[in-house]
Write a protein that holds these residues in place. Sequence first.
Motif, PDB file in Angstrom:
ATOM      1  N   SER A  72       0.809  -1.210   0.000  1.00  0.00           N
ATOM      2  CA  SER A  72       0.000   0.000   0.000  1.00  0.00           C
ATOM      3  C   SER A  72       0.846   1.264   0.000  1.00  0.00           C
ATOM      4  O   SER A  72       0.328   2.361  -0.172  1.00  0.00           O
ATOM      5  CB  SER A  72      -0.918   0.025   1.232  1.00  0.00           C
ATOM      6  N   GLY A  73       2.150   1.126   0.213  1.00  0.00           N
ATOM      7  CA  GLY A  73       3.055   2.266   0.209  1.00  0.00           C
ATOM      8  C   GLY A  73       4.327   1.921  -0.533  1.00  0.00           C
ATOM      9  O   GLY A  73       4.702   0.750  -0.637  1.00  0.00           O
ATOM     10  N   ARG A  74       4.990   2.928  -1.071  1.00  0.00           N
ATOM     11  CA  ARG A  74       6.187   2.697  -1.873  1.00  0.00           C
ATOM     12  C   ARG A  74       7.265   2.037  -1.013  1.00  0.00           C
ATOM     13  O   ARG A  74       7.682   2.587   0.004  1.00  0.00           O
ATOM     14  CB  ARG A  74       6.704   4.020  -2.431  1.00  0.00           C
ATOM     15  N   PRO A  75       7.751   0.856  -1.418  1.00  0.00           N
ATOM     16  CA  PRO A  75       8.778   0.171  -0.622  1.00  0.00           C
ATOM     17  C   PRO A  75      10.152   0.784  -0.840  1.00  0.00           C
ATOM     18  O   PRO A  75      10.387   1.487  -1.832  1.00  0.00           O
ATOM     19  CB  PRO A  75       8.733  -1.269  -1.164  1.00  0.00           C
ATOM     20  N   ASP A  76      11.036   0.526   0.087  1.00  0.00           N
ATOM     21  CA  ASP A  76      12.417   1.006  -0.003  1.00  0.00           C
ATOM     22  C   ASP A  76      13.210   0.022  -0.854  1.00  0.00           C
ATOM     23  O   ASP A  76      13.658  -1.013  -0.357  1.00  0.00           O
ATOM     24  CB  ASP A  76      13.008   1.137   1.399  1.00  0.00           C
ATOM     25  N   LEU A  77      13.377   0.331  -2.122  1.00  0.00           N
ATOM     26  CA  LEU A  77      14.084  -0.548  -3.052  1.00  0.00           C
ATOM     27  C   LEU A  77      15.403   0.088  -3.473  1.00  0.00           C
ATOM     28  O   LEU A  77      15.572   1.302  -3.379  1.00  0.00           O
ATOM     29  CB  LEU A  77      13.219  -0.815  -4.292  1.00  0.00           C
ATOM     30  N   PRO A  78      16.349  -0.708  -3.958  1.00  0.00           N
ATOM     31  CA  PRO A  78      17.632  -0.148  -4.388  1.00  0.00           C
ATOM     32  C   PRO A  78      17.464   0.853  -5.525  1.00  0.00           C
ATOM     33  O   PRO A  78      16.486   0.818  -6.289  1.00  0.00           O
ATOM     34  CB  PRO A  78      18.404  -1.392  -4.850  1.00  0.00           C
ATOM     35  N   HIS A  79      18.441   1.744  -5.649  1.00  0.00           N
ATOM     36  CA  HIS A  79      18.415   2.750  -6.707  1.00  0.00           C
ATOM     37  C   HIS A  79      18.366   2.070  -8.070  1.00  0.00           C
ATOM     38  O   HIS A  79      19.094   1.112  -8.333  1.00  0.00           O
ATOM     39  CB  HIS A  79      19.668   3.636  -6.618  1.00  0.00           C
TER      40      HIS A  79
END
Length: 375
Positions: A72-79
């Motif tokens: 439901s929210g933007r996940p913390d993914l690598p650049h």
Amino acid sequence: MPDADPRAGVLSKRALVTASHAVERAALADGAGADTVVFALFQRLPYFEREREVYARIARKAAVTVVGMVGSGRPDLPHGVTPVLLRPDEPMAREWSVVVLSPTFGASVVARDLEEIDPQATSVERARLFRGRWGLRRDEAYAEVVRLRDAMGDRLPPAVRRQVGQVLASVETPAELDIESRAEAALRHLASRLDAARASAPVRVGPAVDPDTGLDTLAGLTRWLGDATDTVPLGLVLVVVDDLAAVERRHGTRVRMHTEQNIAELLRGGLRPVDRAVRLGPGEFLVIQPAVSAAALTARGRHLESRLAALHATYPFVDLHPRTTTLLTRRRPLPLRKLRAQVREVPAVPLWPPSQGSLPIPPEPQGTAVGARFR
């Protein structure tokens, strides 16, 4: 059960892990670079976290790296990794897919979660079964990139859609079918050997086992339950034995221990290798069965309640008053508070007849004739 051919059909999680890693390594191989597109569907964020560093490396090399998962929210993914959030009810939410495509190479793993299990497996995650296929075939990878791009629609940024279109347009030369089939055969052989080796590896027993009954404890189930995801449904049967805490006080330690062992033996009876019976506390027990129907779970609860209530006829002949409740859930941690609230609504039913003595016969009311009711 998984099919004998590990390329297509019903696939075990072990087979999918091996195939997915092979496809991911292909995206990192020497020669792969700015003309490569990578799509991956992970179902839930905890599954991606295991491969975070791999996808960080892929994103540094590939033209496009897209990762989809429910959220439901933007996940913390690598650049460099483009996230696509999926709804829990859409078809892609049940997919485990990895697709790599370049002008001259293609590889893919595409599988759908069956929400079924291999009953002979030793943990919830290892037990998961999927239906799908994998291969080192550019035509299949091309078709999957088109499908995923269209299914994701405007959730893909315009720049990403444009780059994907450029790579698709660059696929012009015919695929080298002979090379693909030979490479695939070699990888299929290796995958089957690895799968068999993992299946035959000794299973480590968790350290947290109840010493009195040999049942699992909740603390010892962490590895068995796996990640905190909502992918595998679990059937829960909570068993509360109201009298168990007082057994030792009334009858002594030996009787209490023998009674507990009788209970444990009943709880373990009929369980599949993937199921677990757990001791939560002095008079509280839990049976966990992945991927069972509501009807089967209800039948299991009723069976346990009736068998436990009948233990008074077995040595050491102690009256027990069990109560049970059931729940189907996907939640982790397990919703024990809800189960306990449910079982409090279940009335304790005394045994009939009692195991010792007899019930008193109530006296007839004074002045009442036997035939009075016919007047």
